[in-house]
Design an enzyme around this catalytic site. Structure first.
Site, PDB file in Angstrom:
ATOM      1  N   TYR A  32       0.898  -0.852  -0.128  1.00 50.77           N
ATOM      2  CA  TYR A  32       0.349  -0.048   0.019  1.00 50.77           C
ATOM      3  C   TYR A  32       1.179   1.354  -0.176  1.00 50.77           C
ATOM      4  CZ  TYR A  32       0.724   1.114   4.786  1.00 50.77           C
ATOM      5  OH  TYR A  32       0.969   1.371   5.704  1.00 50.77           O
ATOM      6  N   LYS A 146       6.673  -1.871   2.073  1.00 56.13           N
ATOM      7  CA  LYS A 146       5.423  -1.150   2.679  1.00 56.13           C
ATOM      8  C   LYS A 146       4.278  -2.405   2.552  1.00 56.13           C
ATOM      9  CE  LYS A 146       3.163   2.845   3.455  1.00 56.13           C
ATOM     10  NZ  LYS A 146       3.836   3.542   4.304  1.00 56.13           N
ATOM     11  N   GLU A 178      12.908   2.885  14.458  1.00 54.69           N
ATOM     12  CA  GLU A 178      11.779   4.040  13.741  1.00 54.69           C
ATOM     13  C   GLU A 178      10.261   4.243  14.490  1.00 54.69           C
ATOM     14  OE1 GLU A 178       9.956   2.958   9.922  1.00 54.69           O
ATOM     15  OE2 GLU A 178      10.016   1.046  10.299  1.00 54.69           O
ATOM     16  N   LEU A 202      11.080   1.682   7.263  1.00 54.12           N
ATOM     17  CA  LEU A 202      10.552   1.940   6.290  1.00 54.12           C
ATOM     18  C   LEU A 202      11.416   3.186   5.702  1.00 54.12           C
ATOM     19  CD1 LEU A 202       8.831   1.344   3.805  1.00 54.12           C
ATOM     20  CD2 LEU A 202       7.250   2.818   4.938  1.00 54.12           C
TER      21      LEU A 202
END
Length: 284
Positions: A32, A146, A178, A202
């Site tokens: 996505y 992702k 993260e 990511l």
């Protein structure tokens, strides 16, 4: 704002249907992107689309449209829903087939769905700063894709949110990776540090914009892993994402960051980011 894109058509949301044997629903077998819209124009659309196709390649998923055609469909959807300030959510799965763990035959076509949503800039939080909670990073080892497999992210976000925090900042052992839905940054002695773009995070599009702004404006930017201890002792901390932009973090768990207010480096980046948004032009 009732139209959605589903497998080649823009239809009324009430008429949109997904088969119960879609592999995204049954396995999370999909990818996505969330793309920002400011003033009716998309922001960093190209970068999001490139990352979508890169994620697809990494998981051997074939997107049934070339990039240019899919981009055109999204722009049509934005126009149809008259989006001014919001987002486009785009999802691609491996398609519909009888449930089995291995990939279906090559004649199964992927499913593509997109919808829009109003999403104002969180201006007050960006001005005042937010709090975060530190949590162990329990996610899989391909965070660079992702994908729809977000359970680790969701559990972290829920735990943080249940205690009144805006975000969970994750760490593997002593090393900060993260946020649960953002990239994490710290500032020490005027230098910005963030985890390198490896399989453990990511590589966010907003992260890339921030890196570019730093290079263009002689702000020291280091892709270098840092420790939880260093994060808590930082002069400034901020997170970044498509929906949060450059978001100051003023407290982590019980530790106040700096003087408990958004710092000068963070505020400068916010100003530079806002300027970059104003410079945007529509995707043609």
């Amino acid at each position: 704002m009732n139209s959605v894109f589903i497998n080649g058509e823009v239809v009324d949301r009430a008429n949109a249907k997904i088969d119960i044997e879609d592999r995204g629903y049954q396995f999370g077998d999909g990818i996505y992107e969330v793309i920002r819209v400011y003033g009716g124009n998309t922001f960093t659309m190209k970068e999001h689309m490139v990352r979508l196709y890169q994620s697809a390649e990494k998981m051997k998923l074939e997107i049934p449209y070339p990039e240019e055609e899919l981009t055109a469909h999204l722009l049509k959807l934005i126009d149809s829903n008259q989006v001014k300030d919001g987002i486009v959510y785009l999802q691609v799965t491996r398609g519909v087939s009888a449930r089995q763990h291995h990939f279906p035959s090559g004649d199964v076509i992927g499913s593509v769905v997109a919808y829009t949503k109003d999403f104002p800039v969180p201006s007050q939080q960006m001005e005042l700063g937010v709090t975060a909670k530190l949590l162990e990073d329990i996610r899989w080892l391909r965070c660079d894709i992702k994908s729809l497999n977000l359970l680790g992210n969701l559990l972290a976000k829920e735990e943080a949110a249940s205690e009144g925090h805006f975000e969970a900042i994750l760490h593997r052992g002593d090393t900060v990776t993260e946020g649960s839905s953002s990239n994490a940054f710290m500032v020490k002695d005027g230098v910005i540090y963030t985890h390198p773009a490896t399989n453990l995070i990511l590589n966010g599009i907003t992260r890339r914009v921030i890196e570019g702004l730093c290079r263009e404006n002689t702000i020291s930017f280091q892709e270098e892993a840092f420790l939880v201890r260093e994060l808590l002792e930082a002069d400034e901390v901020f997170i970044a994402s498509t929906t949060s932009e450059v978001m100051p973090v003023i407290k982590i768990d019980e530790q106040t960051i700096g003087d408990g207010k958004p710092g000068p480096v963070t505020k400068r980046l916010q100003a530079l980011f806002s300027e970059r948004k104003r410079e945007q032009s529509p995707v043609k």
